[in-house]
Design an enzyme around this catalytic site. Structure first.
Site, PDB file in Angstrom:
ATOM      1  N   ASP A 264       0.809  -1.229   0.000  1.00  0.00           N
ATOM      2  CA  ASP A 264       0.000   0.000   0.000  1.00  0.00           C
ATOM      3  C   ASP A 264       0.841   1.278   0.000  1.00  0.00           C
ATOM      4  O   ASP A 264       0.566   2.227   0.762  1.00  0.00           O
ATOM      5  CB  ASP A 264      -0.937   0.019   1.211  1.00  0.00           C
ATOM      6  CG  ASP A 264      -1.810  -1.223   1.301  1.00  0.00           C
ATOM      7  OD1 ASP A 264      -1.890  -1.971   0.305  1.00  0.00           O
ATOM      8  OD2 ASP A 264      -2.402  -1.459   2.369  1.00  0.00           O
TER       9      ASP A 264
ATOM     10  N   LYS B 223      -7.111  -4.304  -3.030  1.00  0.00           N
ATOM     11  CA  LYS B 223      -7.710  -5.003  -1.901  1.00  0.00           C
ATOM     12  C   LYS B 223      -8.500  -4.021  -1.050  1.00  0.00           C
ATOM     13  O   LYS B 223      -8.299  -2.804  -1.118  1.00  0.00           O
ATOM     14  CB  LYS B 223      -6.642  -5.691  -1.044  1.00  0.00           C
ATOM     15  CG  LYS B 223      -5.714  -4.755  -0.286  1.00  0.00           C
ATOM     16  CD  LYS B 223      -4.665  -5.524   0.490  1.00  0.00           C
ATOM     17  CE  LYS B 223      -3.729  -4.610   1.255  1.00  0.00           C
ATOM     18  NZ  LYS B 223      -4.373  -3.867   2.354  1.00  0.00           N
TER      19      LYS B 223
ATOM     20  N   CYS C 161      -1.840  -2.619   8.403  1.00  0.00           N
ATOM     21  CA  CYS C 161      -1.677  -3.603   7.319  1.00  0.00           C
ATOM     22  C   CYS C 161      -0.400  -4.414   7.460  1.00  0.00           C
ATOM     23  O   CYS C 161      -0.404  -5.630   7.222  1.00  0.00           O
ATOM     24  CB  CYS C 161      -1.696  -2.876   5.971  1.00  0.00           C
ATOM     25  SG  CYS C 161      -3.277  -2.045   5.633  1.00  0.00           S
TER      26      CYS C 161
END
Length: 451
Positions: A274, A335, A368
């Site tokens: 990310d 995602k 994450c």
């Protein structure tokens, strides 16, 4: 010649012509009486084969009057007591129906012989189990064709029971053959049932149905059985079949301690998480971690290490920043889940043979990155987090997350340590290119500042 006295002669016959008087007949008859009764046992039974008792008997009942055998003096005939049979009234015993011959071949009397009179007890008819056992043993018995005793039938019963028992031992479970089993995996324990006689394959299938979303199919496992004898788990015995209530667990084979932390290009994959444009103003030291991340991706291309990249909700947060070159990446995947461990990622890992280690970097450290790392080690992979290539909006969240991950066994390291460990030797053909990447030290990115 003296006339023998008989109890059937009447008194009138004794007073016939030419015969003595009643008194003389009584005295004469008295001489013919047997010996006193105390000389012979009252309850003596006749021997087998004797024609008649040794002492005379009187069949006349007591109501017919005086008995001449007692002298004709008016003393009544004494009948035999009803409660204690004597030779006057007890008949000779009937011959035994299945008399056993005497000799070496005669079966012992105790234990249920075939004759009904042995031991004074009547033998009950055999049940179905005994008939089956006798049939299994071929029937027949001791000498003279007599029935086999219970002691002799015992081995036959055991043999018949063993022949009828299901494979693996144990008694069949009642009501359709389901056996309760407790299935344990990791910190979980879930009760279920399996068919009676289930083996290793069925146990594995049951584990997959109960914990399929948590079991890494690419790892090796061992099934263990809880042994009451040892009060601990033991490896499942060879040929084990479930026959009674038990407890089993699935244990992943651990990585050998000698391989922990050892990175090799052939068993390593890089995860870039990310690194998107919308995070630039919010993430602490975002420019520094982008610079270090690009250095890692360049080293991965030089060493032929596969790279997997994810983007968190790219429609709202944008794509990966332009400074990050994704050329040659194996997978770039959008995602919404915080963790990078998605079905597509797991499929990509399955296509890479021999993967053992994951080098993880990106944002955010406490969300994450942390969740991805925990899922990866739960699947048996070794995780290396690059501390100078990951950050959060808050330095406090960043530092505490790194500290927590280090306590769980995850390796927290730096970008330069990763690249040099992958090269491992100055003589490596790519050492010069890697050396050029790390010639300038990586930025500190706030790791040494106070929280």
């Amino acid at each position: 010649m003296t006339k023998t006295c008989g109890c059937t002669a009447s008194s009138s016959h004794l007073r016939g012509s030419g015969e003595p008087s009643m008194e003389q007949a009584g005295r004469s008859a008295a001489t013919c009486l047997p010996a006193p009764r105390r000389a012979a046992p009252r309850h003596r039974l006749p021997r087998v084969g004797e024609g008649s008792p040794r002492e005379p008997t009187c069949p006349r009942p007591a109501a017919t009057g005086p008995c001449p055998l007692r002298g004709g003096e008016g003393r009544p005939h004494r009948a035999a007591p009803q409660s204690r049979p004597t030779a006057h009234s007890r008949p000779a015993p009937a011959p035994r129906r299945h008399a056993l011959p005497r000799g070496p071949g005669r079966a012992p009397r105790r234990g249920g012989g075939a004759a009904a009179g042995i031991g004074g007890r009547r033998r009950r008819p055999p049940g179905r189990g005994e008939e089956a056992a006798a049939a299994a043993g071929g029937g027949g018995g001791g000498g003279g064709g007599a029935g086999r005793s219970e002691l002799a039938r015992l081995p036959l019963k055991m043999a018949a029971a063993e022949a009828a028992a299901p494979p693996g031992g144990g008694c069949p479970a009642a009501g359709g053959g389901s056996v309760p089993v407790l299935f344990c995996f990791s910190v979980f324990a879930r009760p279920s049932t399996v068919p009676h006689g289930a083996g290793y394959e069925l146990l594995i299938q049951k584990f997959l149905s109960l914990y399929g979303d948590q079991i890494d199919m690419h790892r090796k496992f061992v099934v263990q059985l809880f042994a009451e004898e040892w009060s601990q788990y033991i490896d499942l015995p060879k040929g084990f079949l479930v026959s009674e209530r038990c407890k089993v667990r699935l244990v992943p084979l651990q990585i050998q301690m000698t391989t922990l932390g050892n990175l090799t290009p052939s068993s390593t994959v890089f995860f870039c998480c990310d690194m998107q444009e919308r995070f630039r103003p919010a993430i602490k030291y975002f420019g520094d971690i982008i610079s270090v991340g690009q250095r890692l991706l360049q080293g991965a291309r030089l060493l032929g290490i596969p790279v997997i990249v994810t983007e968190q909700y790219p429609k709202g947060l944008g794509s990966t920043v332009q400074e990050i070159d994704l050329t040659g990446a194996k997978l770039v995947l959008p995602k919404t889940k915080f963790s990078m461990v998605l079905p597509e990622v797991e499929a990509a890992l399955a296509d890479i043979p021999g993967v053992r280690s994951v080098v993880l970097f990106g944002v955010e450290t406490h969300v994450c990155i942390q969740q991805t790392a925990l899922e990866l080690i739960g699947r048996g992979l070794e995780v290396h987090i690059v501390a100078d290539a990951t950050s959060s909006r808050s330095m406090m969240d960043r530092m505490f997350a790194l500290e927590r991950l280090a306590r769980t066994g995850i390796i927290v390291t730096t970008s330069e340590a990763i690249l040099l460990q992958l090269v491992a030797d100055k003589e490596h053909p790519k050492f010069k290119e890697i050396q050029n990447l790390i010639k300038a030290s990586a930025p500190e990115s706030g790791l040494l500042s106070k929280v």
